[in-house]
Design a protein around this motif. Structure first.
Motif, short mmCIF file in Angstrom:
data_model
loop_
_atom_site.label_atom_id
_atom_site.label_comp_id
_atom_site.label_asym_id
_atom_site.label_seq_id
_atom_site.Cartn_x
_atom_site.Cartn_y
_atom_site.Cartn_z
N THR A 1 0.82 -1.21 0.00
CA THR A 1 0.00 0.00 0.00
C THR A 1 0.86 1.27 0.00
O THR A 1 0.37 2.35 -0.34
N GLY A 2 2.12 1.14 0.43
CA GLY A 2 2.96 2.32 0.60
C GLY A 2 2.63 3.10 1.85
O GLY A 2 3.04 4.25 2.00
N LEU A 3 1.91 2.45 2.77
CA LEU A 3 1.48 3.10 4.01
C LEU A 3 2.13 2.42 5.22
O LEU A 3 2.27 1.20 5.25
N ARG B 1 1.90 7.80 11.79
CA ARG B 1 0.93 8.79 12.26
C ARG B 1 1.22 9.20 13.70
O ARG B 1 0.84 10.29 14.13
N ARG B 2 1.89 8.32 14.43
CA ARG B 2 2.20 8.63 15.84
C ARG B 2 3.59 9.25 16.00
O ARG B 2 3.85 9.91 17.01
N PRO C 1 3.26 16.17 11.04
CA PRO C 1 2.58 16.43 9.77
C PRO C 1 3.28 17.52 8.96
O PRO C 1 3.71 18.54 9.52
N ASP C 2 3.40 17.29 7.66
CA ASP C 2 3.97 18.29 6.75
C ASP C 2 2.81 18.88 5.93
O ASP C 2 2.54 18.45 4.82
N ARG C 3 2.14 19.84 6.53
CA ARG C 3 0.94 20.38 5.89
C ARG C 3 1.27 21.12 4.60
O ARG C 3 0.46 21.15 3.67
N TRP D 1 -5.33 13.00 5.93
CA TRP D 1 -5.30 11.77 6.74
C TRP D 1 -4.30 10.76 6.17
O TRP D 1 -3.48 10.22 6.91
N ILE D 2 -4.36 10.52 4.85
CA ILE D 2 -3.50 9.49 4.27
C ILE D 2 -2.05 9.93 4.23
O ILE D 2 -1.13 9.11 4.30
N ASP D 3 -1.81 11.22 4.13
CA ASP D 3 -0.44 11.73 4.07
C ASP D 3 0.35 11.44 5.34
O ASP D 3 1.57 11.28 5.31
N ARG D 4 -0.36 11.36 6.46
CA ARG D 4 0.32 11.09 7.74
C ARG D 4 0.95 9.70 7.75
O ARG D 4 1.93 9.47 8.46
#
Length: 448
Positions: free
Chosen positions: A84-86, A91-92, A96-98, A154-157
């Motif tokens: 998936t590349g995830l 996330r923890r 985050p790179d907004r 959400w997915i970027d995290r």
């Protein structure tokens, strides 16, 4: 010497995914057909008609997609696969790179705007069956833009490589450093595929769905040809509905994302000439390659012989069933010109290209191009020649698809080698080809 695995490589898509999608679709079809009786039972103040309209067809897509997505997540837990590349632990641990996420959203929104502009420029999208597609995509545009914000954030995290194809295109547009032209090309390969085929697939679902929902089964059962034709239409509906879901649900958490588009020009040419608008002018619908000139079809030539009609109809049902099976076996991952993992089960355990084999055999059996109403041998030869040309185009498509997947995935290379040795159809054809092709290093000898 090429390594040939002893066992067939494990499929990236289980058989269960397509089957639960099929069950969901059949459940909605049954509900849509029984709606007048259901409305009577509950006393609903609604028209007593079957739900065979285009909006009901769209609900049918959800009825197929939701069970497949739920099975994939809750039973097979595909969201945890490395493919998936995830990495959800990020996330923890990762901040985050907004800024990067907004660059990605800019690239995504610009892509959608350009595609919308192309839809507006291409006249064929505003005529006939395509009008429905444009209406659906038009209504979906604003919700997609709004929902893309929380989804991408959400997915970027959890995304291992945050600078994906969309980021590179966004960085190009915003003149940010670090973008790569190769990644931008890959981005557009994927989105052109999605834009072209999604519009086509949505355009044909109303007809496919309505035909089955509105069919009078009592009338159908009265004649063997009606039974065969209705089952064939049902198989067509399965192919269209499950295939459309595949183009829409390209999400990483479902491990159904498009990992790459076919980079070969020949692959694009071979695929696109088989679909509107190109097919209207080149293949059977046009005049350049017409294999149905003065043909009347199988029912015409078998009229009056119910036993033969039933037997031949069963053959056509079998071929169409293989074709539909080859689509729903993909589950959420069906699409042309893409690499989305390796499928080795279902009909793909017998041949690498069951859909192409069954489709091309169906045309020969249904059209009977060698039988023409005028009795002209010349026209019969022309029809057969041009259908062979179409067969050759699909062979070309198959080879370009193989070349793409062979370059992408070691598992496909193992599957390709295993099929050459063990495939029910592929193995004998491979042996025949190995005997016919010229051997390297052996030059023809000159005559004395």
């Amino acid at each position: 010497m090429k390594h040939v695995p002893q066992a067939r490589p494990k499929s990236d898509v289980s058989s269960a995914v397509g089957l639960v999608g099929l069950a969901g679709l059949f459940a909605w079809v049954a509900f849509a057909r029984a709606f007048p009786d259901i409305a009577d039972a509950f006393g609903w103040a609604v028209p007593r008609d079957t739900l065979g309209g285009p909006n009901s067809a769209l609900v049918g897509l959800l009825a197929a997609a939701i069970p497949m997505a739920a099975w994939s997540i809750f039973v097979e837990k595909v969201h945890l696969r490395p493919s998936t590349g995830l990495d959800w632990s990020l996330r923890r641990t990762r901040k985050p790179d907004r800024g990067a996420t907004w660059v990605k959203l800019a690239g995504l929104w610009a892509t959608w705007a350009i595609i919308a502009g192309l839809y507006c420029l291409c006249r064929w999208y505003w005529d006939g069956q395509y009008v429905f597609s444009m209406q659906v995509l038009g209504y979906a545009a604003l919700p997609l833009v709004v929902l893309s914000v929380p989804y991408v954030f959400w997915i970027d995290r959890a995304l291992v490589n945050q600078r994906d194809h969309a980021w590179h295109f966004g960085a190009l547009l915003l003149m940010r450093p670090g973008w790569d032209l190769a990644e931008v090309k890959k981005h557009w390969q994927i989105w052109i595929i999605k834009a072209f085929f999604t519009a086509f697939m949505i355009s044909i679902i109303p007809f496919a769905f309505r035909t089955i929902v509105s069919a009078d089964f009592a009338e159908v059962a009265a004649r063997p040809e009606r039974i065969a034709l209705t089952i064939i239409e049902a198989m067509f509906m399965i192919d269209v509905m499950i295939g459309t879901v595949g183009y829409i649900v390209t999400m990483r958490p479902l491990d159904a994302h498009i990992r790459s588009g076919n980079p070969l020009l020949g692959g694009w040419v071979a695929a696109l000439i088989c679909y509107p608008p190109i097919v209207w002018g080149i293949l059977g619908g046009g005049k350049a390659i017409n294999y149905e000139f003065e043909t009347a079809g199988w029912l015409h030539w078998m009229a009056g012989n119910d036993a033969l009609i039933a037997l031949w109809g069963a053959l056509l049902v079998f071929l169409t069933g293989i074709y539909a099976w080859a689509t729903f076996a993909f589950g959420l991952r069906f699409s042309n010109l893409t690499y989305r993992g390796v499928l080795t089960n279902g009909p793909y355990r017998f041949t690498r290209h069951p859909a192409y084999v069954s489709k091309n055999l169906f045309w020969w059996a249904a059209i009977l191009p060698f039988l023409v109403t005028s009795g002209s041998i010349v026209e019969a030869i022309r029809n057969c020649f041009f259908l062979l040309v179409v067969n050759a185009i699909y062979f070309w498509r198959a080879k370009t698809e193989e070349a793409h997947l062979l370059a992408e995935d070691p598992k496909y290379r193992e599957y390709h080698a295993w099929m050459a040795r063990h495939g029910l159809l592929t193995a004998p054809l491979t042996k025949l080809w190995s005997r016919l092709k010229p051997r390297p290093g052996i030059a023809p000898q000159p005559a004395e």
